[in-house]
Design a protein around this motif. Structure first.
Motif, PDB file in Angstrom:
ATOM      1  N   UNK A  41       0.842  -1.206   0.000  1.00 48.17           N
ATOM      2  CA  UNK A  41       0.000   0.000   0.000  1.00 48.17           C
ATOM      3  C   UNK A  41       0.876   1.254   0.000  1.00 48.17           C
ATOM      4  N   UNK A  42       1.942   1.223   0.788  1.00 47.27           N
ATOM      5  CA  UNK A  42       2.848   2.369   0.852  1.00 47.27           C
ATOM      6  C   UNK A  42       3.512   2.600  -0.503  1.00 47.27           C
ATOM      7  N   UNK A  43       3.900   1.529  -1.174  1.00 46.23           N
ATOM      8  CA  UNK A  43       4.521   1.660  -2.496  1.00 46.23           C
ATOM      9  C   UNK A  43       3.524   2.239  -3.507  1.00 46.23           C
ATOM     10  N   UNK A  44       2.259   1.839  -3.419  1.00 39.62           N
ATOM     11  CA  UNK A  44       1.233   2.375  -4.312  1.00 39.62           C
ATOM     12  C   UNK A  44       1.042   3.873  -4.074  1.00 39.62           C
ATOM     13  N   UNK A  45       1.101   4.285  -2.815  1.00 38.21           N
ATOM     14  CA  UNK A  45       1.003   5.708  -2.509  1.00 38.21           C
ATOM     15  C   UNK A  45       2.224   6.442  -3.064  1.00 38.21           C
ATOM     16  N   UNK A  46       3.376   5.790  -3.044  1.00 36.03           N
ATOM     17  CA  UNK A  46       4.562   6.383  -3.655  1.00 36.03           C
ATOM     18  C   UNK A  46       4.357   6.653  -5.137  1.00 36.03           C
ATOM     19  N   UNK A  47       3.679   5.752  -5.833  1.00 37.23           N
ATOM     20  CA  UNK A  47       3.367   5.974  -7.250  1.00 37.23           C
ATOM     21  C   UNK A  47       2.410   7.156  -7.421  1.00 37.23           C
ATOM     22  N   UNK A  49       2.243   9.649  -5.470  1.00 34.69           N
ATOM     23  CA  UNK A  49       2.993  10.868  -5.161  1.00 34.69           C
ATOM     24  C   UNK A  49       3.893  11.312  -6.309  1.00 34.69           C
ATOM     25  N   UNK A  50       4.189  10.428  -7.257  1.00 35.40           N
ATOM     26  CA  UNK A  50       4.909  10.876  -8.446  1.00 35.40           C
ATOM     27  C   UNK A  50       4.080  11.911  -9.208  1.00 35.40           C
ATOM     28  N   UNK A  51       2.764  11.791  -9.107  1.00 33.73           N
ATOM     29  CA  UNK A  51       1.868  12.753  -9.748  1.00 33.73           C
ATOM     30  C   UNK A  51       1.638  13.965  -8.837  1.00 33.73           C
ATOM     31  N   UNK A  52       1.323  13.722  -7.569  1.00 31.96           N
ATOM     32  CA  UNK A  52       0.991  14.845  -6.684  1.00 31.96           C
ATOM     33  C   UNK A  52       2.198  15.749  -6.428  1.00 31.96           C
ATOM     34  N   UNK A  65      -0.292  15.936  -1.842  1.00 35.95           N
ATOM     35  CA  UNK A  65       1.043  15.401  -1.600  1.00 35.95           C
ATOM     36  C   UNK A  65       1.434  15.513  -0.135  1.00 35.95           C
ATOM     37  N   UNK A  66       1.100  16.624   0.495  1.00 40.33           N
ATOM     38  CA  UNK A  66       1.417  16.794   1.919  1.00 40.33           C
ATOM     39  C   UNK A  66       0.675  15.759   2.772  1.00 40.33           C
ATOM     40  N   UNK A  67      -0.594  15.521   2.446  1.00 44.36           N
ATOM     41  CA  UNK A  67      -1.350  14.504   3.185  1.00 44.36           C
ATOM     42  C   UNK A  67      -0.727  13.118   2.977  1.00 44.36           C
ATOM     43  N   UNK A  68      -0.371  12.836   1.736  1.00 41.45           N
ATOM     44  CA  UNK A  68       0.173  11.515   1.405  1.00 41.45           C
ATOM     45  C   UNK A  68       1.551  11.299   2.026  1.00 41.45           C
ATOM     46  N   UNK A  69       2.345  12.348   2.163  1.00 43.75           N
ATOM     47  CA  UNK A  69       3.650  12.219   2.826  1.00 43.75           C
ATOM     48  C   UNK A  69       3.464  11.776   4.271  1.00 43.75           C
ATOM     49  N   UNK A  70       2.489  12.372   4.956  1.00 45.72           N
ATOM     50  CA  UNK A  70       2.209  11.979   6.343  1.00 45.72           C
ATOM     51  C   UNK A  70       1.700  10.539   6.403  1.00 45.72           C
ATOM     52  N   UNK A  71       0.862  10.169   5.443  1.00 49.89           N
ATOM     53  CA  UNK A  71       0.327   8.804   5.409  1.00 49.89           C
ATOM     54  C   UNK A  71       1.450   7.790   5.195  1.00 49.89           C
ATOM     55  N   UNK A  72       2.382   8.094   4.301  1.00 45.64           N
ATOM     56  CA  UNK A  72       3.488   7.158   4.084  1.00 45.64           C
ATOM     57  C   UNK A  72       4.277   6.953   5.369  1.00 45.64           C
TER      58      UNK A  72
END
Length: 196
Positions: A41-47, A49-52, A65-72
């Motif tokens: 799941x973390x790797x999918x969020x990394x993908x 974040x390539x867009x965000x 992107x800021x929200x997703x960084x905290x989630x990772x």
């Protein structure tokens, strides 16, 4: 502090790995499966974040992107949580555990994003914008991590907030996917029976 001097240790060549408490277990145990699904799941969020990460300061992409960084970061906390079995006499603060404030942050973000979306009149098909498509992919991976963690929780004691976090995360990624589709304007809706 984490320190990794060597990556190839050959310690897992026999199909075993070490948990955070030093216990050696098979790599196909429910616990290792749950940890692996969280990593996926973390790797999918990394993908995603390539867009965000392309978003300019103040844009929807930058906010996502800021929200997703905290989630990772949370997902690494969750992996650490699952890596150390819950003990009967667990000392407060000795093991890193997911805590209710992490869930509360997700709930607040979900509410804020959802307030900017129109009500749904059908199910949403993954797609629309590139960012939304990746958010829906990450959502499916979060659901897989949740299922694996629920299976682990049925077999042995774990931090209940681990399952709660993954449930909130998949909700978050769903709402985020809608929001990244022009706040719902570009989303693709399911048309039941349309291809009959």
């Amino acid at each position: 502090m984490v320190r990794l001097d060597r990556i190839t240790t050959r310690g897992g060549d026999a199909g075993l790995t070490s948990l955070g408490d030093g216990t050696r277990v098979r790599k196909d145990t429910l616990r290792i499966e749950a940890m692996g699904k969280v990593d996926e799941a973390n790797a999918a969020i990394g993908l995603l974040r390539l867009v965000t990460a392309r978003g300019e300061s103040g844009s929807d992409l930058a906010a996502a992107d800021a929200m997703l960084a905290a989630i990772q970061n949370d997902l690494f906390d969750l992996g650490a949580d699952l890596c150390v079995p819950v003990g009967e006499a667990e000392e407060e603060g000795k093991a890193l555990r997911v805590v209710p404030t992490q869930l509360l942050r997700l709930e607040e973000e979900i509410a804020r994003l959802n307030a900017e979306l129109p009500p749904l009149r059908s199910f949403v098909l993954p797609g629309g914008t590139e960012a939304s498509a990746w958010a829906h992919h990450a959502r499916t991976m979060a659901r897989a991590a949740e299922r694996a963690t629920v299976a682990l929780a049925a077999a042995e004691a774990i931090n209940a907030d681990a399952v709660r976090y993954l449930n909130r995360l998949s909700d978050h990624l769903f709402v985020l996917g809608r929001w990244l589709n022009g706040r719902g304007a570009s989303e693709v809706l399911w048309k039941p029976g349309a291809t009959r």
